[in-house]
Write a protein that holds these residues in place. Sequence first.
Motif, PDB file in Angstrom:
ATOM      1  N   GLU A  30       0.029   7.038   1.687  1.00 32.75           N
ATOM      2  CA  GLU A  30      -1.255   7.709   1.892  1.00 32.75           C
ATOM      3  C   GLU A  30      -2.329   6.708   2.319  1.00 32.75           C
ATOM      4  OE1 GLU A  30       0.380   8.071  -1.204  1.00 32.75           O
ATOM      5  OE2 GLU A  30       1.372   9.920  -0.602  1.00 32.75           O
ATOM      6  N   GLN A  31      -2.341   5.536   1.686  1.00 33.80           N
ATOM      7  CA  GLN A  31      -3.310   4.508   2.046  1.00 33.80           C
ATOM      8  C   GLN A  31      -3.071   4.012   3.465  1.00 33.80           C
ATOM      9  OE1 GLN A  31      -2.548   1.788  -1.170  1.00 33.80           O
ATOM     10  NE2 GLN A  31      -4.400   2.390  -2.274  1.00 33.80           N
ATOM     11  N   LEU A  32      -1.803   3.864   3.858  1.00 30.57           N
ATOM     12  CA  LEU A  32      -1.485   3.415   5.211  1.00 30.57           C
ATOM     13  C   LEU A  32      -1.942   4.440   6.249  1.00 30.57           C
ATOM     14  CD1 LEU A  32       2.067   1.927   4.610  1.00 30.57           C
ATOM     15  CD2 LEU A  32      -0.037   0.671   5.049  1.00 30.57           C
ATOM     16  N   LYS A  33      -1.732   5.735   5.969  1.00 31.79           N
ATOM     17  CA  LYS A  33      -2.186   6.787   6.888  1.00 31.79           C
ATOM     18  C   LYS A  33      -3.705   6.769   7.021  1.00 31.79           C
ATOM     19  CE  LYS A  33       1.634   9.997   6.176  1.00 31.79           C
ATOM     20  NZ  LYS A  33       2.033  11.293   5.633  1.00 31.79           N
ATOM     21  N   GLU A  34      -4.394   6.587   5.898  1.00 32.63           N
ATOM     22  CA  GLU A  34      -5.851   6.547   5.917  1.00 32.63           C
ATOM     23  C   GLU A  34      -6.357   5.361   6.732  1.00 32.63           C
ATOM     24  OE1 GLU A  34      -9.236   5.756   2.619  1.00 32.63           O
ATOM     25  OE2 GLU A  34      -7.745   7.296   2.102  1.00 32.63           O
ATOM     26  N   MET A  35      -5.709   4.194   6.572  1.00 33.23           N
ATOM     27  CA  MET A  35      -6.099   3.013   7.339  1.00 33.23           C
ATOM     28  C   MET A  35      -5.874   3.229   8.829  1.00 33.23           C
ATOM     29  SD  MET A  35      -4.705  -0.043   4.878  1.00 33.23           S
ATOM     30  CE  MET A  35      -4.783  -1.251   6.169  1.00 33.23           C
ATOM     31  N   GLU A  36      -4.742   3.849   9.187  1.00 31.49           N
ATOM     32  CA  GLU A  36      -4.433   4.116  10.590  1.00 31.49           C
ATOM     33  C   GLU A  36      -5.451   5.086  11.186  1.00 31.49           C
ATOM     34  OE1 GLU A  36      -0.816   6.213  12.950  1.00 31.49           O
ATOM     35  OE2 GLU A  36      -0.263   4.759  11.405  1.00 31.49           O
ATOM     36  N   LYS A  37      -5.831   6.093  10.430  1.00 36.96           N
ATOM     37  CA  LYS A  37      -6.802   7.083  10.894  1.00 36.96           C
ATOM     38  C   LYS A  37      -8.162   6.424  11.148  1.00 36.96           C
ATOM     39  CE  LYS A  37      -8.745  11.556   9.624  1.00 36.96           C
ATOM     40  NZ  LYS A  37      -8.816  12.590   8.574  1.00 36.96           N
ATOM     41  N   SER A  38      -8.582   5.542  10.229  1.00 32.80           N
ATOM     42  CA  SER A  38      -9.868   4.871  10.402  1.00 32.80           C
ATOM     43  C   SER A  38      -9.834   3.924  11.603  1.00 32.80           C
ATOM     44  CB  SER A  38     -10.264   4.117   9.139  1.00 32.80           C
ATOM     45  OG  SER A  38      -9.368   3.071   8.883  1.00 32.80           O
ATOM     46  N   LYS A  81       0.837  -1.184   0.000  1.00 31.74           N
ATOM     47  CA  LYS A  81       0.000   0.000   0.000  1.00 31.74           C
ATOM     48  C   LYS A  81       0.880   1.245   0.000  1.00 31.74           C
ATOM     49  CE  LYS A  81      -3.888  -2.149   2.367  1.00 31.74           C
ATOM     50  NZ  LYS A  81      -3.628  -3.407   1.755  1.00 31.74           N
ATOM     51  N   THR A  82       0.365   2.322  -0.567  1.00 37.85           N
ATOM     52  CA  THR A  82       1.107   3.579  -0.594  1.00 37.85           C
ATOM     53  C   THR A  82       1.078   4.203   0.794  1.00 37.85           C
ATOM     54  OG1 THR A  82      -0.843   4.872  -1.200  1.00 37.85           O
ATOM     55  CG2 THR A  82       0.493   3.984  -3.008  1.00 37.85           C
TER      56      THR A  82
END
Length: 78
Positions: free
Chosen positions: A52-60, A49-50
């Motif tokens: 950005e995708q990892l940050k989004e997953m962590e935020k969720s 995953k990029t």
Amino acid sequence: MKMYFVKVKIGPKIATLIADKRVYNALPVKKSVKIEIAGLYIVNMIGMKTPEQLKEMEKSKKEKAKEEKKAAKANKKK
């Protein structure tokens, strides 16, 4: 022109490869990753995953944990 060098372990051998800028920035340190190579050049990562995708997953995940914590507090008060 800036060159991005990456030390990699391929089987028992340790080699130095050249990476694309976006691949270099997304490569994790000391993790096993499948990559596409062309000669000595790392072209792409497969199945990663990029950032950005990892940050989004962590935020969720954090938001979900907060919701569960609020639900647990509401159940204790009852």
